[in-house]
Design an enzyme around this catalytic site. Sequence first.
Site, mmCIF file in Angstrom:
data_model
loop_
_atom_site.group_PDB
_atom_site.id
_atom_site.type_symbol
_atom_site.label_atom_id
_atom_site.label_comp_id
_atom_site.label_asym_id
_atom_site.label_seq_id
_atom_site.Cartn_x
_atom_site.Cartn_y
_atom_site.Cartn_z
ATOM 1 N N GLU A 195 38.926 51.158 40.046
ATOM 2 C CA GLU A 195 38.472 49.850 39.560
ATOM 3 C C GLU A 195 38.236 48.921 40.740
ATOM 4 O OE1 GLU A 195 36.967 48.077 37.759
ATOM 5 O OE2 GLU A 195 38.109 46.911 36.292
ATOM 6 N N ASP A 196 37.350 47.961 40.551
ATOM 7 C CA ASP A 196 37.052 47.011 41.634
ATOM 8 C C ASP A 196 38.210 46.055 41.896
ATOM 9 O OD1 ASP A 196 36.672 45.662 39.211
ATOM 10 O OD2 ASP A 196 34.681 44.909 39.695
ATOM 11 N N ARG A 232 26.258 41.844 43.691
ATOM 12 C CA ARG A 232 26.923 43.156 43.764
ATOM 13 C C ARG A 232 26.524 43.905 45.034
ATOM 14 N NH1 ARG A 232 29.393 44.175 38.771
ATOM 15 N NH2 ARG A 232 28.252 43.436 36.955
ATOM 16 N N LYS A 240 30.770 47.762 35.550
ATOM 17 C CA LYS A 240 29.898 48.219 36.612
ATOM 18 C C LYS A 240 30.568 48.081 37.982
ATOM 19 C CE LYS A 240 25.906 46.177 34.264
ATOM 20 N NZ LYS A 240 24.837 45.158 34.395
ATOM 21 N N GLY A 241 31.539 47.176 38.069
ATOM 22 C CA GLY A 241 32.055 46.721 39.359
ATOM 23 C C GLY A 241 32.532 47.788 40.320
ATOM 24 N N ASP A 287 30.472 40.946 40.991
ATOM 25 C CA ASP A 287 29.348 40.053 40.692
ATOM 26 C C ASP A 287 29.764 38.654 40.259
ATOM 27 O OD1 ASP A 287 30.367 40.916 38.078
ATOM 28 O OD2 ASP A 287 28.609 39.876 37.300
ATOM 29 N N ASP A 312 43.231 41.798 37.886
ATOM 30 C CA ASP A 312 43.419 40.351 37.817
ATOM 31 C C ASP A 312 44.582 40.089 36.848
ATOM 32 O OD1 ASP A 312 42.700 37.626 38.101
ATOM 33 O OD2 ASP A 312 41.259 37.729 36.471
ATOM 34 N N LYS A 343 44.678 40.852 42.660
ATOM 35 C CA LYS A 343 45.082 39.433 42.624
ATOM 36 C C LYS A 343 46.419 39.371 41.901
ATOM 37 C CE LYS A 343 40.531 37.256 41.962
ATOM 38 N NZ LYS A 343 39.745 36.497 40.950
ATOM 39 N N PHE A 403 37.661 33.534 43.248
ATOM 40 C CA PHE A 403 36.656 34.381 42.621
ATOM 41 C C PHE A 403 35.817 35.013 43.725
ATOM 42 C CE2 PHE A 403 33.000 35.759 40.245
ATOM 43 C CZ PHE A 403 33.624 36.304 39.138
HETATM 44 P P1 XMP Z 1 41.782 41.939 34.197
HETATM 45 O O1 XMP Z 1 41.824 42.577 32.855
HETATM 46 O O2 XMP Z 1 42.693 42.549 35.199
HETATM 47 O O3 XMP Z 1 40.285 42.106 34.599
HETATM 48 O O4 XMP Z 1 41.946 40.440 34.116
HETATM 49 C C1 XMP Z 1 39.759 42.634 35.708
HETATM 50 C C2 XMP Z 1 38.278 42.391 35.592
HETATM 51 O O5 XMP Z 1 37.998 40.984 35.720
HETATM 52 C C3 XMP Z 1 36.874 40.777 36.514
HETATM 53 N N1 XMP Z 1 37.250 39.948 37.669
HETATM 54 C C4 XMP Z 1 36.443 39.614 38.665
HETATM 55 N N2 XMP Z 1 35.160 39.920 38.901
HETATM 56 N N3 XMP Z 1 35.227 38.647 40.891
HETATM 57 C C5 XMP Z 1 34.547 39.423 40.012
HETATM 58 O O6 XMP Z 1 33.383 39.682 40.260
HETATM 59 C C6 XMP Z 1 36.524 38.304 40.716
HETATM 60 O O7 XMP Z 1 37.093 37.582 41.552
HETATM 61 C C7 XMP Z 1 37.169 38.820 39.540
HETATM 62 N N4 XMP Z 1 38.411 38.679 39.059
HETATM 63 C C8 XMP Z 1 38.444 39.406 37.914
HETATM 64 C C9 XMP Z 1 36.394 42.136 36.923
HETATM 65 O O8 XMP Z 1 35.346 42.469 36.054
HETATM 66 C C10 XMP Z 1 37.545 43.074 36.701
HETATM 67 O O9 XMP Z 1 37.118 44.334 36.331
HETATM 68 MG MG MG Z 2 35.038 44.953 36.193
#
Ligand code: XMP
Ligand code: MG
Length: 174
Positions: free
Chosen positions: A98-99, A164, A42-43, A158, A102, A130, A151
């Site tokens: 994508e939001d 959100r 959803k992000g 979220d 990570d 990140k 985070f």
């Molecule tokens: P990857 O596969 O790159 O994942 O590890 C990315 C997804 O991890 C979640 N994510 C976060 N969601 N705050 C959030 O709300 C954060 O700081 C964060 N870090 C990672 C997110 O769902 C993203 O799509």
């Molecule tokens: Mg996400």
Amino acid sequence: MDRVKRDILIAKADIDKRVQELADVISRDYEGKELVVIGILKGAFVFMADLIRSLRVPCMIDFVRLASYGTGTVSSGSIMITKDIETPIRGRDVLVVEDIVDTGLSLSFLVDRLKERDPQSLKVCVFLDKKERRKVPFEAEYVGFDIPDHFVVGYGLDFNEMYRFLPDVCVIKE
Ligand code: XMP
Ligand code: MG
């Protein structure tokens, strides 16, 4: 609702400015073309809504939803598509939105799956990156902001489905 303490990391005014800059670069790169923009639910929905309204190229939009099996906020590496796009992308110029990236596991998985469908081109635009958290090599073509390993919530992101709606990107304290 407000029991969790948070600090603003990126304020709405800075987000708006950066989204416009990204949209300008993307519009230049795809001049004369038509995009299929794919958001990851959803992000990404807030960022994508702002981004597409600042683009100067026509686009169709669609969404995917991914599930990763692991614990809490940590991706496990085992990812699947739980809601697929409904738009054929063979021969189309595709931009995945994508939001946040990570570990890189989700996006590298999705990019591989979408490339199997033979798009004309496929690039990725992430709002936040990140970089120090990568488990697999992954680089998005367009990045809004590089952030340290905190985070973050707000602007679509979220914590247990909360926050959100916040217009700023905030860091959860505690
Ligand atoms: P990857 O596969 O790159 O994942 O590890 C990315 C997804 O991890 C979640 N994510 C976060 N969601 N705050 C959030 O709300 C954060 O700081 C964060 N870090 C990672 C997110 O769902 C993203 O799509
Ligand atoms: Mg996400």
